[in-house]
Motif scaffolding. Structure first.
Motif, PDB file in Angstrom:
ATOM      1  N   ASN A 280       0.849  -1.157   0.209  1.00  0.00           N
ATOM      2  CA  ASN A 280      -0.001  -0.323  -0.364  1.00  0.00           C
ATOM      3  C   ASN A 280       0.786   1.377   0.317  1.00  0.00           C
ATOM      4  OD1 ASN A 280      -1.779   1.966   0.336  1.00  0.00           O
ATOM      5  ND2 ASN A 280      -2.304   1.412   2.596  1.00  0.00           N
ATOM      6  N   SER A 281       0.367   2.280  -1.392  1.00  0.00           N
ATOM      7  CA  SER A 281       1.890   3.047  -1.026  1.00  0.00           C
ATOM      8  C   SER A 281       1.322   4.586   0.115  1.00  0.00           C
ATOM      9  CB  SER A 281       1.334   3.939  -2.395  1.00  0.00           C
ATOM     10  OG  SER A 281       0.289   4.221  -2.863  1.00  0.00           O
ATOM     11  N   GLY A 282      -0.251   4.204   0.498  1.00  0.00           N
ATOM     12  CA  GLY A 282      -0.203   5.656   0.864  1.00  0.00           C
ATOM     13  C   GLY A 282      -1.438   6.376   0.432  1.00  0.00           C
ATOM     14  N   LEU A 283      -1.109   6.635  -1.054  1.00  0.00           N
ATOM     15  CA  LEU A 283      -1.444   8.104  -1.392  1.00  0.00           C
ATOM     16  C   LEU A 283      -3.259   7.073  -1.844  1.00  0.00           C
ATOM     17  CD1 LEU A 283       1.194   8.651  -4.893  1.00  0.00           C
ATOM     18  CD2 LEU A 283       0.398   9.742  -2.560  1.00  0.00           C
ATOM     19  N   ASP A 284      -3.961   6.112  -1.842  1.00  0.00           N
ATOM     20  CA  ASP A 284      -5.286   6.366  -1.390  1.00  0.00           C
ATOM     21  C   ASP A 284      -5.625   7.038  -0.478  1.00  0.00           C
ATOM     22  OD1 ASP A 284      -5.522   5.100  -3.886  1.00  0.00           O
ATOM     23  OD2 ASP A 284      -5.373   3.261  -3.231  1.00  0.00           O
ATOM     24  N   ILE A 285      -5.185   6.971   1.018  1.00  0.00           N
ATOM     25  CA  ILE A 285      -5.429   7.216   1.906  1.00  0.00           C
ATOM     26  C   ILE A 285      -5.901   9.169   2.248  1.00  0.00           C
ATOM     27  CG2 ILE A 285      -5.235   7.369   4.436  1.00  0.00           C
ATOM     28  CD1 ILE A 285      -4.885   4.586   4.455  1.00  0.00           C
ATOM     29  N   VAL A 286      -4.656   9.214   1.432  1.00  0.00           N
ATOM     30  CA  VAL A 286      -4.510  10.803   1.194  1.00  0.00           C
ATOM     31  C   VAL A 286      -5.068  11.078   0.640  1.00  0.00           C
ATOM     32  CG1 VAL A 286      -3.052  12.388   0.641  1.00  0.00           C
ATOM     33  CG2 VAL A 286      -1.939  10.146   1.996  1.00  0.00           C
ATOM     34  N   MET A 287      -5.217  10.651  -0.722  1.00  0.00           N
ATOM     35  CA  MET A 287      -6.745  10.951  -2.005  1.00  0.00           C
ATOM     36  C   MET A 287      -8.020  11.257  -1.272  1.00  0.00           C
ATOM     37  SD  MET A 287      -4.799  12.652  -4.431  1.00  0.00           S
ATOM     38  CE  MET A 287      -5.745  13.005  -5.566  1.00  0.00           C
ATOM     39  N   ASP A 288      -8.128  10.823   0.119  1.00  0.00           N
ATOM     40  CA  ASP A 288      -9.416  10.873   0.262  1.00  0.00           C
ATOM     41  C   ASP A 288      -9.775  11.459   1.322  1.00  0.00           C
ATOM     42  OD1 ASP A 288     -10.053   7.731  -1.365  1.00  0.00           O
ATOM     43  OD2 ASP A 288      -9.786   7.187   1.027  1.00  0.00           O
TER      44      ASP A 288
END
Length: 346
Positions: A280-288
Motif C-alpha cells: 500500500n503506497s498510502g496515496l489512496d488514503i491521502v487522496m481521500d
C-alpha cells in the motif's frame, strides 16, 4: 502536440543496445573462427559466395525496423488544435524526496521507484484536478509546473532520479516554500501538497514551513517511505550497485524512516500522515482527504482531435523488414562478376 497513448512501450527501445552488443560479440566470434582457418585472402578465395558486409546491412535494417515497431506500438498521436475548456478541480503538488537515502531497498525495488510507481497510479486516476511535481534533496526544484497534461506528468515522472539534485540532504522546508510559490492563489481552487519522503530532514525547519502553508489554506500531507529498522544506502555507479555508503568509521550508513518528523510536518500542515509499505503506497488514503477540498471552475487550454500516427511507423517497419528479408547473406555472383571500372590491358 505530440503524445503517446501507450508510453510504457517506449521502454522497449532499451533493448537496442543489447541487440548491438550481441551482434558485435557474434561478429567478433565469426571473425576469429574464419581467421583460424588460415590466411585471410586464401579463405576468401575458398568462400567466394560469402559476404562479410551484408550481415551488417541486414542488422541495420533489423534495428531500424525494431525501433519503428516499438514507436508504433506506443501509438504516437498528434493534437490538431486547442480549445478553451471549463474544468472543475483542485491543485495538487507532489513533493518527492530524491536524496540518496531514497535508494534504500526496504521498499521494493527501492524507496524512490516505489514512490514513482505510486505517483504514476495516482495520475492515472486523476481527471480534472491539476498536478505539479517538485523534487528535493539539499535543494528543491520544480520538475513539473501545475498542469492538467497527465501524459506530460508521467513522462516527467519517469525521468526522476537521485542524480538530478546535485546537493545532497533533505530540505523539506525549502520544497514546501517552493510549492507555495508555484500555486496560483488567484484561481480560488483548493490546494494541497503531498510530501513523499523518508523524513530524514537535516536542512531547515520543515514544521514551520508546513504551518505557514496551512495558514494559507494549503493542506500538507506526508507519505513516509522506509522502515523503522532501516536499510543501507546503495552506491550506484553507471547504473550498477557497487557497494553501500559508509560513515567516517567505515560502518554502513543505515537510513531509517523518521516517523516523528513526518507526523510533526503533517500535523503542522493540517494534513494526514500515512506510512507506505510494499502492498500500500498510502496515496489512496491521502487522496481521500484531498478529495474533500473545494473545487472551482477554471479555464484550461487543452488539445483535442488527437489523431493516431502508429500506422506510419508500422508501415515503415514492414518495409524495412521486407528489404532485410530479401538481402541475402551470400554474394550475387552475377553482380560481383561485373567489373565495370576495370581497365583492360592492350
Amino acid at each position: 502536440m505530440l503524445r503517446f497513448a501507450h508510453i510504457d512501450f517506449l521502454y522497449g527501445l532499451a533493448a537496442i543496445p543489447v541487440f548491438i552488443i550481441l551482434f558485435l560479440v557474434v561478429s567478433r566470434w565469426k571473425k576469429k573462427a574464419v581467421a583460424s582457418l588460415g590466411d585471410k585472402n586464401v579463405v576468401r578465395e575458398m568462400m567466394p559466395h560469402v559476404s562479410f558486409s551484408r550481415p551488417w546491412l541486414k542488422f541495420i535494417f533489423f534495428i531500424l525496423a525494431y525501433a519503428m515497431v516499438i514507436v508504433g506500438l506506443s501509438d504516437p498521436q498528434l493534437g490538431s488544435k486547442t480549445e478553451e475548456v471549463k474544468r472543475k478541480g483542485a491543485d495538487l503538488m507532489i513533493l518527492l524526496d530524491v536524496s540518496n537515502s531514497m535508494l534504500a531497498q526496504d521498499l521494493a525495488p527501492n524507496r524512490l521507484e516505489n514512490a514513482k510507481q505510486a505517483i504514476a497510479q495516482l495520475i492515472d486516476k486523476m481527471h480534472d484536478d491539476r498536478i505539479g511535481i517538485i523534487v528535493f534533496a539539499g535543494q528543491a526544484y520544480v520538475q513539473l509546473p501545475i498542469t492538467t497534461d497527465y501524459s506530460a506528468a508521467k513522462l516527467f515522472l519517469s525521468t526522476i532520479n537521485t542524480n538530478m539534485v546535485p546537493t545532497q540532504g533533505t530540505a523539506i522546508g525549502a520544497a514546501i516554500d517552493l510549492g507555495m510559490q508555484s500555486f496560483d492563489f488567484k484561481n480560488g481552487t483548493g490546494k494541497a501538497m503531498v510530501i513523499i519522503t523518508d523524513g530524514e530532514n537535516h536542512e531547515d525547519n520543515a514544521v514551520e514551513a508546513a504551518k505557514n502553508a496551512r495558514a494559507k489554506d494549503v493542506a500538507v500531507s506526508v507519505v513516509g517511505v522506509g522502515s523503522a529498522n532501516g536499510a543501507p544506502i546503495p552506491i550506484i555507479t553507471d547504473g550498477r550497485q557497487t557497494g553501500f555508503h559508509t560513515d567516517s568509521t567505515g560502518q554502513q550508513v543505515i537510513s531509517k524512516l523518521s516517523e516523528d518528523m513526518c507526523k510533526d510536518i503533517s500535523s503542522a500542515g493540517g494534513g494526514v500522515y500515512v506510512r507506505a509499505n510494499n502492498s500500500n503506497s498510502g496515496l489512496d488514503i491521502v487522496m481521500d482527504q484531498i478529495g474533500k477540498m473545494q473545487r472551482k471552475m477554471y479555464d484550461s487550454k487543452t488539445y483535442k482531435d488527437f489523431e493516431d500516427r502508429f500506422q506510419f511507423f508500422l508501415a515503415i517497419a514492414f518495409a524495412l523488414l521486407l528489404i532485410e528479408f530479401f538481402i541475402s547473406n551470400r554474394k550475387n555472383m552475377r553482380l560481383s562478376g561485373l567489373k565495370l571500372f576495370e581497365v583492360k590491358k592492350p
